[in-house]
Write an enzyme that holds these catalytic residues in place. Structure first.
Site, mmCIF file in Angstrom:
data_model
loop_
_atom_site.group_PDB
_atom_site.id
_atom_site.type_symbol
_atom_site.label_atom_id
_atom_site.label_comp_id
_atom_site.label_asym_id
_atom_site.label_seq_id
_atom_site.Cartn_x
_atom_site.Cartn_y
_atom_site.Cartn_z
ATOM 1 C CB SER A 128 -0.835 -0.059 1.283
ATOM 2 O OG SER A 128 -1.305 1.210 1.654
ATOM 3 C CE1 TYR A 143 -4.483 -2.625 4.987
ATOM 4 C CE2 TYR A 143 -3.439 -0.479 4.766
ATOM 5 C CZ TYR A 143 -4.059 -1.564 4.193
ATOM 6 O OH TYR A 143 -4.247 -1.602 2.827
HETATM 7 N N1 LIG Z 1 -8.628 -0.411 -1.592
HETATM 8 C C1 LIG Z 1 -7.529 0.319 -1.437
HETATM 9 O O1 LIG Z 1 -7.557 1.560 -1.554
HETATM 10 C C2 LIG Z 1 -6.214 -0.345 -1.132
HETATM 11 C C3 LIG Z 1 -5.080 0.479 -1.138
HETATM 12 C C4 LIG Z 1 -3.842 -0.089 -0.877
HETATM 13 C C5 LIG Z 1 -3.757 -1.440 -0.626
HETATM 14 N N2 LIG Z 1 -4.868 -2.219 -0.635
HETATM 15 C C6 LIG Z 1 -4.680 -3.640 -0.390
HETATM 16 O O2 LIG Z 1 -5.177 -4.366 -1.491
HETATM 17 C C7 LIG Z 1 -5.658 -5.639 -1.046
HETATM 18 C C8 LIG Z 1 -7.106 -5.811 -1.474
HETATM 19 O O3 LIG Z 1 -7.881 -4.781 -0.876
HETATM 20 P P1 LIG Z 1 -9.369 -4.449 -1.385
HETATM 21 O O4 LIG Z 1 -9.535 -2.992 -1.303
HETATM 22 O O5 LIG Z 1 -9.635 -5.165 -2.653
HETATM 23 O O6 LIG Z 1 -10.235 -5.115 -0.200
HETATM 24 P P2 LIG Z 1 -11.766 -5.625 -0.189
HETATM 25 O O7 LIG Z 1 -12.524 -5.065 -1.353
HETATM 26 O O8 LIG Z 1 -12.267 -5.363 1.186
HETATM 27 O O9 LIG Z 1 -11.612 -7.190 -0.409
HETATM 28 C C9 LIG Z 1 -11.022 -7.937 0.603
HETATM 29 C C10 LIG Z 1 -10.915 -9.365 0.168
HETATM 30 O O10 LIG Z 1 -10.332 -10.100 1.246
HETATM 31 C C11 LIG Z 1 -11.116 -11.248 1.483
HETATM 32 N N3 LIG Z 1 -11.004 -11.609 2.896
HETATM 33 C C12 LIG Z 1 -11.196 -10.812 3.971
HETATM 34 N N4 LIG Z 1 -11.038 -11.507 5.103
HETATM 35 C C13 LIG Z 1 -10.721 -12.774 4.731
HETATM 36 C C14 LIG Z 1 -10.445 -13.965 5.447
HETATM 37 N N5 LIG Z 1 -10.483 -14.007 6.787
HETATM 38 N N6 LIG Z 1 -10.169 -15.088 4.756
HETATM 39 C C15 LIG Z 1 -10.151 -15.075 3.393
HETATM 40 N N7 LIG Z 1 -10.393 -13.971 2.661
HETATM 41 C C16 LIG Z 1 -10.688 -12.840 3.325
HETATM 42 C C17 LIG Z 1 -12.537 -10.835 1.077
HETATM 43 O O11 LIG Z 1 -13.312 -11.944 0.687
HETATM 44 P P3 LIG Z 1 -14.475 -12.626 1.585
HETATM 45 O O12 LIG Z 1 -15.261 -11.526 2.220
HETATM 46 O O13 LIG Z 1 -15.225 -13.446 0.599
HETATM 47 O O14 LIG Z 1 -13.740 -13.453 2.593
HETATM 48 C C18 LIG Z 1 -12.255 -9.987 -0.155
HETATM 49 O O15 LIG Z 1 -12.125 -10.797 -1.302
HETATM 50 C C19 LIG Z 1 -5.444 -5.654 0.467
HETATM 51 O O16 LIG Z 1 -4.197 -6.234 0.771
HETATM 52 C C20 LIG Z 1 -5.420 -4.176 0.821
HETATM 53 O O17 LIG Z 1 -4.723 -3.955 2.010
HETATM 54 C C21 LIG Z 1 -6.104 -1.689 -0.879
#
Ligand SMILES: NC(=O)c1ccc[n+]([C@@H]2O[C@H](COP(=O)([O-])OP(=O)(O)OC[C@H]3O[C@@H](n4cnc5c(N)ncnc54)[C@H](OP(=O)(O)O)[C@@H]3O)[C@@H](O)[C@H]2O)c1
Length: 238
Positions: A128, A143
């Site tokens: 991130s 985080y």
């Molecule tokens: N969005 C941003 O702005 C951003 C920025 C920088 C970095 N990131 C990083 O990018 C990655 C993806 O983020 P995102 O924004 O796509 O998040 P998201 O939309 O909240 O999706 C999270 C994913 O994680 C899965 N998950 C959560 N808890 C879990 C568990 N206990 N076991 C298995 N799967 C689990 C969820 O699936 P289920 O609910 O089906 O389990 C979902 O597929 C993360 O590492 C995040 O830190 C995001």
């Protein structure tokens, strides 16, 4: 890959499928995404797994068996607790550290021997901009710590596994429109200042992060390892 049911992980899964990869998505509720992808003519394997409870190594074995091989691992599952350090319980700290960092290590440790058998592998963790910033406008100490520690893990594994043909990288998105960031996007006091700090003037779509992820999972990354690849619309250059 983990976290393929929505957000960035879902976009990466779709982009990999379109590129011809066979893909397994592992999350607590992967079925809906898998059905939607199948309706698009993209056959994906859904592995139901709660990574806070299930054995990550077992998941890697299951994926390896079901797919008939394992060449790339993407860890995109996410959890966050938005609280100041003084209010964060140890359990909350451990929960966030465990899913982002410990699970990353355990998945990679299980996947590497399989990749080494083929002499080719790609491991991609999700960092991130907080890998570099110490967090955003809302305190997220666990985080931020996990995302920064992932850079150390990326570099250590990249060095150790380079001779095995395995490339290990950290993809660091800026601010992306996913469910994960909904509480921030819905708060005008946060959304406005963050958006104003992004030189490109807007948040990323998950597909824009996925395009880079696919390159990092392919031949394009042959000479690219141990790196944090930042895709942030210029946020860190501000
Ligand atoms: N969005 C941003 O702005 C951003 C920025 C920088 C970095 N990131 C990083 O990018 C990655 C993806 O983020 P995102 O924004 O796509 O998040 P998201 O939309 O909240 O999706 C999270 C994913 O994680 C899965 N998950 C959560 N808890 C879990 C568990 N206990 N076991 C298995 N799967 C689990 C969820 O699936 P289920 O609910 O089906 O389990 C979902 O597929 C993360 O590492 C995040 O830190 C995001």
């Amino acid at each position: 890959m983990t976290g393929g049911s929505r957000g960035i992980g879902r976009a990466i899964a779709e982009a990999l499928l379109r590129k011809g990869f066979r893909v397994a998505i592992a999350s607590r509720n992967p079925e809906e995404a898998a059905e939607a992808l199948k309706r698009e003519g993209l056959p994906v394997l859904a592995l139901k797994s709660d990574l806070e409870a299930d054995d990550p190594a077992g998941l890697v074995e299951e994926a390896h068996r079901a797919l008939g091989g394992l060449h790339a691992l993407v860890h995109a599952a996410a959890v966050n607790v938005r609280k100041p350090a003084l209010e964060l319980s140890y359990e909350e700290w451990r929960r966030v550290l465990y899913l982002h960092l410990d699970v990353a290590f355990l998945l990679a440790q299980a996947a590497a021997p399989r990749m080494a058998e083929a002499g080719w592998g790609r491991i991609l963790f999700l960092g991130s901009v907080t890998t570099f910033t110490g967090g955003g406008p809302v305190p997220i100490p666990a985080y931020t710590t996990a995302k920064t520690a992932l850079l150390g893990l990326t570099r250590a594994l990249a060095k150790e596994w380079a001779p095995l043909g395995i490339r290990v990288n950290l993809l660091c998105p800026g601010y992306v429109e996913t469910e994960f960031t909904l509480p921030v996007r819905q708060n005008p006091e946060l959304y406005g200042p963050i958006t104003a700090r992004i030189p490109l003037g807007r948040w990323a779509k998950p597909e824009e992060i996925a395009r880079v992820a696919v390159a990092l999972c392919g031949e394009e990354a042959e000479y690219l390892t141990g790196q944090a690849v930042v895709v942030d619309g210029g946020f860190l250059a501000y």
